[in-house]
Scaffold this motif. Structure first.
Motif, short mmCIF file in Angstrom:
data_model
loop_
_atom_site.label_atom_id
_atom_site.label_comp_id
_atom_site.label_asym_id
_atom_site.label_seq_id
_atom_site.Cartn_x
_atom_site.Cartn_y
_atom_site.Cartn_z
N GLN A 220 -26.58 50.02 19.11
CA GLN A 220 -27.99 49.87 18.82
C GLN A 220 -28.15 49.23 17.46
O GLN A 220 -27.51 49.58 16.48
CB GLN A 220 -28.65 51.25 18.87
CG GLN A 220 -30.13 51.21 18.88
CD GLN A 220 -30.70 52.52 19.40
OE1 GLN A 220 -30.56 52.85 20.55
NE2 GLN A 220 -31.31 53.28 18.54
N GLN B 278 -39.00 59.90 14.04
CA GLN B 278 -39.06 59.79 15.49
C GLN B 278 -40.47 60.07 15.98
O GLN B 278 -40.90 59.50 16.99
CB GLN B 278 -38.07 60.75 16.14
CG GLN B 278 -36.62 60.34 15.93
CD GLN B 278 -35.67 61.17 16.75
OE1 GLN B 278 -36.06 62.15 17.37
NE2 GLN B 278 -34.40 60.81 16.73
N GLN C 196 -36.71 56.71 25.07
CA GLN C 196 -35.59 55.87 24.66
C GLN C 196 -36.05 54.43 24.46
O GLN C 196 -37.15 54.04 24.87
CB GLN C 196 -34.45 55.92 25.68
CG GLN C 196 -33.80 57.28 25.80
CD GLN C 196 -32.58 57.24 26.71
OE1 GLN C 196 -32.02 56.18 27.00
NE2 GLN C 196 -32.16 58.42 27.16
N LYS D 72 -35.12 53.04 18.84
CA LYS D 72 -35.59 54.14 19.70
C LYS D 72 -37.08 54.39 19.56
O LYS D 72 -37.67 55.03 20.41
CB LYS D 72 -34.84 55.43 19.35
CG LYS D 72 -33.40 55.44 19.80
CD LYS D 72 -32.74 56.79 19.53
CE LYS D 72 -31.33 56.81 20.03
NZ LYS D 72 -30.66 58.11 19.76
#
Lengths: 115, 114
Positions: A2, A9, B41, A107
């Protein structure tokens, strides 16, 4: 592996407040983009910043890029409930095929703006 | 309005039963992409077409195939869906000149596997 990693998040704020999201990446890039994704929908391009740019504005959005730290930030000012969405940074890892670049997405940061 | 359209928006299939997802675009872009996105995701690139040239990602399972009969349409075929293939599938396009790094996405097809 990634390329982009966003933090935090998840972020929850009140309407009118500013929201800041950060993205770090690992390899050198030509440009970095930010996309928004409303729940259950596709991604929408917000802004692109080139590697030789340090800051870019678009409406209530402000993006900065620090290539020495391999990081970018997205600031949304005076947030609104309609800004509730996930925000992804996307970079191209330097591969070149055909006529277009491949993007690798982080993400994402899930932003909730409470009325 | 020019756009990327995915059909259906929701697809339910049975374990092992082949399924096809479709994508059409009115942007006349050369490049079309298919991504898989699981809950919370990042979108994961499965493959892309530059015109008719097909480019598969190294880690895309053989269970996933794609067809692009013309510039406007692209299909994703899942030959034998497993429970792990339940996900949102996103189609995107980009042009090969000008702002060629920007991708335009459809609304996605959410696939459920029973």
């Amino acid at each position: 592996s990634q390329q982009g990693e966003e933090d935090p998040q998840a972020l929850s704020i009140q309407e009118g407040e500013n929201a800041t999201m950060n993205c770090s990446y690992k390899t050198s890039i030509n440009n970095l983009q930010w996309y928004r994704q409303n729940s259950g929908r596709g991604l929408v391009h917000l802004i692109l910043i080139r590697s030789n740019e340090r800051e870019k504005h678009s409406g209530r959005l402000r993006v900065t890029l620090d290539t020495s730290k391999k990081s970018s930030s997205l600031l949304i000012t005076a947030s609104r409930a309609a800004d509730t969405a996930s925000y992804f940074c996307a970079t191209e890892p330097g591969e070149f095929w055909g006529g277009s670049e491949k993007l690798v997405f982080g993400k994402g940061t899930k932003l909730t703006v409470n009325p | 309005d020019a756009m990327v359209i995915q059909n259906p928006r929701y697809q339910v299939t049975q374990f092992g039963k082949p399924v096809t997802l479709s994508c059409s675009q009115t942007l006349n872009h050369n490049v079309m992409y298919w991504y898989q996105q699981k809950s919370s995701q990042a979108p994961k690139l499965l493959f892309h077409y530059y015109d008719k040239d097909f480019n598969n990602e190294a880690d895309t399972p053989d269970n996933f195939q794609s067809r692009r009969p013309n510039t406007s349409f692209c299909f994703l075929d899942i030959r034998s869906p497993g429970l792990g293939d339940a996900a949102m599938y996103l189609c995107a396009t980009s042009r090969d000149q000008g702002q060629r790094y920007i991708q335009y996405f459809g609304a996605g097809t959410r696939l459920s596997v029973l």
